[in-house]
Write a protein that holds these residues in place. Sequence first.
Motif, PDB file in Angstrom:
ATOM      1  N   ALA A 249       0.829  -1.210   0.000  1.00  0.00           N
ATOM      2  CA  ALA A 249       0.000   0.000   0.000  1.00  0.00           C
ATOM      3  C   ALA A 249       0.860   1.255   0.000  1.00  0.00           C
ATOM      4  N   TYR A 250       1.947   1.243   0.770  1.00  0.00           N
ATOM      5  CA  TYR A 250       2.837   2.404   0.811  1.00  0.00           C
ATOM      6  C   TYR A 250       3.510   2.642  -0.542  1.00  0.00           C
ATOM      7  N   LEU A 251       3.784   1.567  -1.266  1.00  0.00           N
ATOM      8  CA  LEU A 251       4.375   1.720  -2.595  1.00  0.00           C
ATOM      9  C   LEU A 251       3.426   2.485  -3.513  1.00  0.00           C
ATOM     10  N   LEU A 252       2.143   2.110  -3.475  1.00  0.00           N
ATOM     11  CA  LEU A 252       1.146   2.797  -4.301  1.00  0.00           C
ATOM     12  C   LEU A 252       0.863   4.204  -3.770  1.00  0.00           C
ATOM     13  N   TYR A 253       0.910   4.356  -2.462  1.00  0.00           N
ATOM     14  CA  TYR A 253       0.774   5.691  -1.851  1.00  0.00           C
ATOM     15  C   TYR A 253       1.875   6.611  -2.371  1.00  0.00           C
ATOM     16  N   GLY A 254       3.101   6.075  -2.411  1.00  0.00           N
ATOM     17  CA  GLY A 254       4.233   6.852  -2.933  1.00  0.00           C
ATOM     18  C   GLY A 254       4.040   7.220  -4.391  1.00  0.00           C
ATOM     19  N   LEU A 255       3.455   6.302  -5.157  1.00  0.00           N
ATOM     20  CA  LEU A 255       3.158   6.602  -6.560  1.00  0.00           C
ATOM     21  C   LEU A 255       2.187   7.767  -6.662  1.00  0.00           C
ATOM     22  N   GLY A 256       1.175   7.778  -5.794  1.00  0.00           N
ATOM     23  CA  GLY A 256       0.230   8.886  -5.780  1.00  0.00           C
ATOM     24  C   GLY A 256       0.893  10.200  -5.423  1.00  0.00           C
ATOM     25  N   ARG A 257       1.827  10.159  -4.466  1.00  0.00           N
ATOM     26  CA  ARG A 257       2.561  11.381  -4.087  1.00  0.00           C
ATOM     27  C   ARG A 257       3.388  11.894  -5.260  1.00  0.00           C
ATOM     28  N   VAL A 258       4.010  10.972  -6.003  1.00  0.00           N
ATOM     29  CA  VAL A 258       4.831  11.372  -7.147  1.00  0.00           C
ATOM     30  C   VAL A 258       3.964  12.001  -8.239  1.00  0.00           C
ATOM     31  N   ILE A 259       2.802  11.399  -8.492  1.00  0.00           N
ATOM     32  CA  ILE A 259       1.896  11.952  -9.513  1.00  0.00           C
ATOM     33  C   ILE A 259       1.460  13.353  -9.110  1.00  0.00           C
ATOM     34  N   GLY A 260       0.934  13.472  -7.890  1.00  0.00           N
ATOM     35  CA  GLY A 260       0.567  14.773  -7.348  1.00  0.00           C
ATOM     36  C   GLY A 260      -0.664  15.400  -7.972  1.00  0.00           C
ATOM     37  N   ALA A 261      -1.268  16.311  -7.224  1.00  0.00           N
ATOM     38  CA  ALA A 261      -2.493  16.976  -7.671  1.00  0.00           C
ATOM     39  C   ALA A 261      -2.252  17.859  -8.889  1.00  0.00           C
ATOM     40  N   ALA A 262      -1.111  18.552  -8.919  1.00  0.00           N
ATOM     41  CA  ALA A 262      -0.837  19.475 -10.031  1.00  0.00           C
ATOM     42  C   ALA A 262      -0.781  18.718 -11.361  1.00  0.00           C
ATOM     43  N   ARG A 263      -0.116  17.573 -11.349  1.00  0.00           N
ATOM     44  CA  ARG A 263      -0.019  16.793 -12.586  1.00  0.00           C
ATOM     45  C   ARG A 263      -1.385  16.241 -12.997  1.00  0.00           C
ATOM     46  N   LEU A 264      -2.186  15.844 -12.002  1.00  0.00           N
ATOM     47  CA  LEU A 264      -3.529  15.352 -12.314  1.00  0.00           C
ATOM     48  C   LEU A 264      -4.379  16.459 -12.949  1.00  0.00           C
ATOM     49  N   ARG A 265      -4.219  17.690 -12.456  1.00  0.00           N
ATOM     50  CA  ARG A 265      -4.965  18.802 -13.038  1.00  0.00           C
ATOM     51  C   ARG A 265      -4.558  19.015 -14.498  1.00  0.00           C
ATOM     52  N   GLN A 266      -3.268  18.908 -14.769  1.00  0.00           N
ATOM     53  CA  GLN A 266      -2.792  19.058 -16.149  1.00  0.00           C
ATOM     54  C   GLN A 266      -3.370  17.972 -17.052  1.00  0.00           C
ATOM     55  N   ILE A 267      -3.397  16.743 -16.539  1.00  0.00           N
ATOM     56  CA  ILE A 267      -3.956  15.634 -17.313  1.00  0.00           C
ATOM     57  C   ILE A 267      -5.446  15.847 -17.548  1.00  0.00           C
ATOM     58  N   ALA A 268      -6.149  16.266 -16.500  1.00  0.00           N
ATOM     59  CA  ALA A 268      -7.592  16.470 -16.601  1.00  0.00           C
ATOM     60  C   ALA A 268      -7.935  17.545 -17.636  1.00  0.00           C
ATOM     61  N   ASP A 269      -7.126  18.595 -17.687  1.00  0.00           N
ATOM     62  CA  ASP A 269      -7.381  19.676 -18.642  1.00  0.00           C
ATOM     63  C   ASP A 269      -7.269  19.209 -20.091  1.00  0.00           C
ATOM     64  N   LYS A 270      -6.517  18.137 -20.319  1.00  0.00           N
ATOM     65  CA  LYS A 270      -6.327  17.637 -21.675  1.00  0.00           C
ATOM     66  C   LYS A 270      -7.342  16.565 -22.064  1.00  0.00           C
ATOM     67  N   MET A 271      -8.162  16.165 -21.093  1.00  0.00           N
ATOM     68  CA  MET A 271      -9.140  15.110 -21.351  1.00  0.00           C
ATOM     69  C   MET A 271     -10.469  15.706 -21.785  1.00  0.00           C
ATOM     70  N   TRP A 272     -11.238  14.883 -22.470  1.00  0.00           N
ATOM     71  CA  TRP A 272     -12.466  15.374 -23.086  1.00  0.00           C
ATOM     72  C   TRP A 272     -13.565  15.698 -22.074  1.00  0.00           C
ATOM     73  N   LEU A 273     -13.818  14.803 -21.135  1.00  0.00           N
ATOM     74  CA  LEU A 273     -14.998  14.945 -20.281  1.00  0.00           C
ATOM     75  C   LEU A 273     -14.720  15.557 -18.913  1.00  0.00           C
ATOM     76  N   VAL A 274     -13.462  15.695 -18.547  1.00  0.00           N
ATOM     77  CA  VAL A 274     -13.154  16.219 -17.220  1.00  0.00           C
ATOM     78  C   VAL A 274     -12.263  17.442 -17.330  1.00  0.00           C
ATOM     79  N   ASP A 275     -12.169  18.180 -16.241  1.00  0.00           N
ATOM     80  CA  ASP A 275     -11.274  19.329 -16.202  1.00  0.00           C
ATOM     81  C   ASP A 275     -10.635  19.437 -14.819  1.00  0.00           C
ATOM     82  N   ALA A 276      -9.801  20.429 -14.644  1.00  0.00           N
ATOM     83  CA  ALA A 276      -9.025  20.552 -13.406  1.00  0.00           C
ATOM     84  C   ALA A 276      -9.923  20.701 -12.180  1.00  0.00           C
ATOM     85  N   SER A 277     -11.068  21.327 -12.335  1.00  0.00           N
ATOM     86  CA  SER A 277     -11.951  21.520 -11.185  1.00  0.00           C
ATOM     87  C   SER A 277     -12.466  20.188 -10.638  1.00  0.00           C
TER      88      SER A 277
END
Length: 200
Positions: free
Chosen positions: A66-94
């Motif tokens: 679980a900690y390994l996957l937790y660490g993966l989530g920390r590496v991805i981070g909210a900022a990167r998820l927002r960037q990904i979301a902005d490029k997707m069709w149905l979702v956005d950063a909000s």
Amino acid sequence: MIMNWIISMMEALGAFGVGVAVFLENVFPPIPSEVVLPLAGFTTTQGDLNVWAALICSVIGSVTGAYLLYGLGRVIGAARLRQIADKMWLVDASDVDKSLAWFDKYGKYSVFFGRLVPGVRSLISIPAGVDKMNPLLFGALTAVGSTIWNSILIWSGVMLGAEWETVSLWFERYSTVIYAVIALILAYVLFFLIRRRIRT
């Protein structure tokens, strides 16, 4: 076959092998704990493995994975998820911000109860990392939830003995219901996102 390799590893390494198998199950879902742990429970009745050692090692394996996957989530981070979301069709950063706000409120319950839900047990660690949940709290909740889940499976194997494979059939039915519910939820979310996109 993966299960044959897992069985050989448990035979060779004992309780430590159970921990390794559960760790791999957390990061590689095709290895089912619903098979590994009842088998470990049955093995303890043959005198080759101590049931408490198997349980403790299985919880350590769960928490470590679980900690390994937790660490993966920390590496991805909210900022990167927002960037990904902005490029997707149905979702956005909000949507990312709303999800994180929800996790801030209900994350403790999600991590704990998520450890009892097939298909969610491992994945719930990633949003916990993205949300930067307190790592000690995350570890404690994961350990308690994993202890409950692993205990049920191991002791089922102990009680059923040579019929330990019956446990897999029970949990396969349980998993089927859970997956159906998850599929319905995902279908509703997809419908909501498409309708929102059409209206905007």
